[in-house]
Design a protein around this motif. Structure first.
Motif, mmCIF file in Angstrom:
data_model
loop_
_atom_site.group_PDB
_atom_site.id
_atom_site.type_symbol
_atom_site.label_atom_id
_atom_site.label_comp_id
_atom_site.label_asym_id
_atom_site.label_seq_id
_atom_site.Cartn_x
_atom_site.Cartn_y
_atom_site.Cartn_z
ATOM 1 N N PRO A 173 0.855 -1.205 0.008
ATOM 2 C CA PRO A 173 0.130 0.098 -0.097
ATOM 3 C C PRO A 173 0.793 1.365 -0.018
ATOM 4 N N ARG A 174 2.150 1.213 0.419
ATOM 5 C CA ARG A 174 2.963 2.431 0.440
ATOM 6 C C ARG A 174 3.827 2.631 -0.702
ATOM 7 N N HIS A 175 4.382 1.493 -1.437
ATOM 8 C CA HIS A 175 5.318 1.699 -2.479
ATOM 9 C C HIS A 175 4.717 1.388 -3.907
ATOM 10 N N ARG A 176 3.728 0.278 -3.949
ATOM 11 C CA ARG A 176 3.226 0.024 -4.968
ATOM 12 C C ARG A 176 4.145 -0.775 -6.063
ATOM 13 N N ARG A 177 4.931 -1.540 -5.519
ATOM 14 C CA ARG A 177 5.885 -2.282 -6.519
ATOM 15 C C ARG A 177 5.150 -3.711 -6.552
ATOM 16 N N SER A 191 24.298 -14.339 -0.261
ATOM 17 C CA SER A 191 25.055 -13.961 -1.303
ATOM 18 C C SER A 191 24.520 -13.703 -2.658
ATOM 19 N N ILE A 192 23.403 -14.520 -3.107
ATOM 20 C CA ILE A 192 22.854 -14.265 -4.365
ATOM 21 C C ILE A 192 21.808 -13.286 -4.622
ATOM 22 N N ILE A 193 21.554 -12.432 -3.335
ATOM 23 C CA ILE A 193 20.570 -11.356 -3.499
ATOM 24 C C ILE A 193 21.217 -10.037 -3.752
ATOM 25 N N ARG A 194 20.724 -9.487 -4.842
ATOM 26 C CA ARG A 194 21.446 -8.056 -5.438
ATOM 27 C C ARG A 194 20.838 -7.218 -4.671
ATOM 28 N N LEU A 195 21.302 -6.742 -3.672
ATOM 29 C CA LEU A 195 20.631 -5.642 -2.683
ATOM 30 C C LEU A 195 21.328 -4.412 -3.033
ATOM 31 N N ARG A 196 22.446 -4.439 -3.625
ATOM 32 C CA ARG A 196 22.904 -2.991 -4.203
ATOM 33 C C ARG A 196 22.622 -2.660 -5.632
ATOM 34 N N SER A 197 21.401 -3.209 -6.233
ATOM 35 C CA SER A 197 20.893 -2.893 -7.448
ATOM 36 C C SER A 197 20.398 -1.454 -7.290
ATOM 37 N N ASP A 198 20.449 -0.739 -8.769
ATOM 38 C CA ASP A 198 20.049 0.541 -8.819
ATOM 39 C C ASP A 198 18.397 0.619 -8.585
ATOM 40 N N SER A 199 17.696 -0.542 -8.990
ATOM 41 C CA SER A 199 16.419 -0.293 -8.891
ATOM 42 C C SER A 199 15.585 -0.485 -7.510
ATOM 43 N N ILE A 200 16.625 -0.583 -6.332
ATOM 44 C CA ILE A 200 16.045 -1.080 -5.258
ATOM 45 C C ILE A 200 16.264 0.138 -4.308
ATOM 46 N N GLN A 201 15.480 0.737 -3.721
ATOM 47 C CA GLN A 201 15.668 1.672 -2.829
ATOM 48 C C GLN A 201 16.048 1.399 -1.578
ATOM 49 N N HIS A 202 16.381 2.208 -0.560
ATOM 50 C CA HIS A 202 16.956 1.893 0.763
ATOM 51 C C HIS A 202 15.683 1.393 1.593
ATOM 52 N N GLN A 203 14.643 1.884 1.334
ATOM 53 C CA GLN A 203 13.461 1.444 2.273
ATOM 54 C C GLN A 203 13.111 -0.042 1.836
ATOM 55 N N GLU A 204 13.295 -0.356 0.467
ATOM 56 C CA GLU A 204 13.102 -1.859 0.056
ATOM 57 C C GLU A 204 14.063 -2.657 0.444
ATOM 58 N N VAL A 205 15.251 -2.181 0.610
ATOM 59 C CA VAL A 205 16.252 -3.116 1.347
ATOM 60 C C VAL A 205 16.124 -3.236 2.675
ATOM 61 N N ALA A 206 15.279 -2.377 3.507
ATOM 62 C CA ALA A 206 14.877 -2.711 4.931
ATOM 63 C C ALA A 206 14.031 -3.797 4.854
ATOM 64 N N TYR A 207 12.891 -3.899 3.802
ATOM 65 C CA TYR A 207 11.929 -4.693 3.777
ATOM 66 C C TYR A 207 12.508 -6.117 3.460
ATOM 67 N N TYR A 208 13.599 -6.205 2.861
ATOM 68 C CA TYR A 208 14.183 -7.357 2.353
ATOM 69 C C TYR A 208 14.847 -8.167 3.837
ATOM 70 N N PHE A 209 15.483 -7.226 4.506
ATOM 71 C CA PHE A 209 16.208 -7.627 5.617
ATOM 72 C C PHE A 209 15.250 -8.050 6.556
ATOM 73 N N THR A 210 13.955 -7.461 6.694
ATOM 74 C CA THR A 210 12.995 -7.965 7.698
ATOM 75 C C THR A 210 12.298 -9.327 6.967
ATOM 76 N N THR A 211 12.258 -9.343 5.920
ATOM 77 C CA THR A 211 11.801 -10.610 5.333
ATOM 78 C C THR A 211 12.725 -11.683 5.644
ATOM 79 N N LEU A 212 13.901 -11.695 5.337
ATOM 80 C CA LEU A 212 14.956 -12.612 5.947
ATOM 81 C C LEU A 212 14.869 -12.831 7.475
#
Length: 239
Positions: A39-43, A84-105
């Protein structure tokens, strides 16, 4: 026969605990994905990535934890390979989305640990969801923005640069010059600024509140208000 029944009971308890942990993990990641993130990021493209990553990590940790004492080393290598296979430094991923990635992990990892009590798992999952909900709330520090601006002029004076950024964006709070090109006469600036619309709206709201309080104290009607005249009902005569 007794040993067989005991093994069946142990298997049922093991699978029951695994099902309860999986249900807790799925509930937590669904709340994170569908109630907070989308609902916040719509991706939509990151929704299956979050769900698949969470369930995959839960499966890996749950499977490796059943190996026994020799599974600790395998668990460590498995988690290292997954991360190691997760591309967290991709330009298409914002810092907020990286936080969601880590929370999911972390949710998948916590829920799959067999020796951690289920009540502790649920409490930590709720804590993680509350933290990400508050930290990424749209109203938290909503008046500031970040932008990378390419200017068609090179400012060597900081005051002139500040005035130019204030004219284009709003009140600059902090900026960093990333590139200066005197040949093409341009410069790239990473700037943090305050949105002028939000500042003006906040000031107007404050002024309106003060005017309302003053009107209530003096008894005067507020500007723009209408006074509705109601017809008087004639009194009934008693014969």
């Amino acid at each position: 026969m007794t040993n067989f029944l005991e093994s069946v009971v142990d298997a049922l308890e093991t699978y029951g605990q695994l099902a309860a942990r999986l249900a807790t993990d799925l509930a937590a990641v669904c709340v994170l994905t569908f109630a907070v993130y989308y609902p916040r990021h719509r991706r939509r493209d990151l929704v299956p990535a979050y769900l698949a990553l969470n369930v995959a990590l839960f499966s890996v940790v749950a499977a490796l934890s059943r190996v026994g004492e020799s599974g600790g080393m395998a668990l460590g290598f498995g988690l290292f390979g997954v991360l190691s296979i997760i591309r967290l430094r991709s330009d298409s991923i914002q810092h907020q989305e990286v936080a969601y990635y880590f929370t999911t992990l972390v949710l998948g990892l916590l829920c799959a640990l067999p020796h951690l009590p289920l009540a502790v798992v649920g409490s930590l999952a709720v804590l993680l969801l509350l933290v990400i909900h508050v930290a990424d709330h749209p109203r938290l520090l909503s008046g500031t923005r970040r932008a990378v601006v390419t200017l068609d002029v090179v400012h060597t004076d900081q005051d002139a640069l500040r005035a130019d950024l204030a004219h284009r964006l709003g009140e600059p709070l902090r900026w960093t010059v990333q590139e200066m090109d005197f040949v093409r006469d341009l410069m790239v600036v990473d700037v943090r600024f305050r949105v002028p619309e939000l500042s003006a709206a906040a000031s107007r709201t404050t002024e309106d509140d003060e005017n309302d309080r003053n009107d209530e104290a003096t008894g005067a009607p507020a500007p723009g208000s209408r006074t509705i005249a109601r017809p008087l009902t004639p009194a009934k005569e008693t014969v």
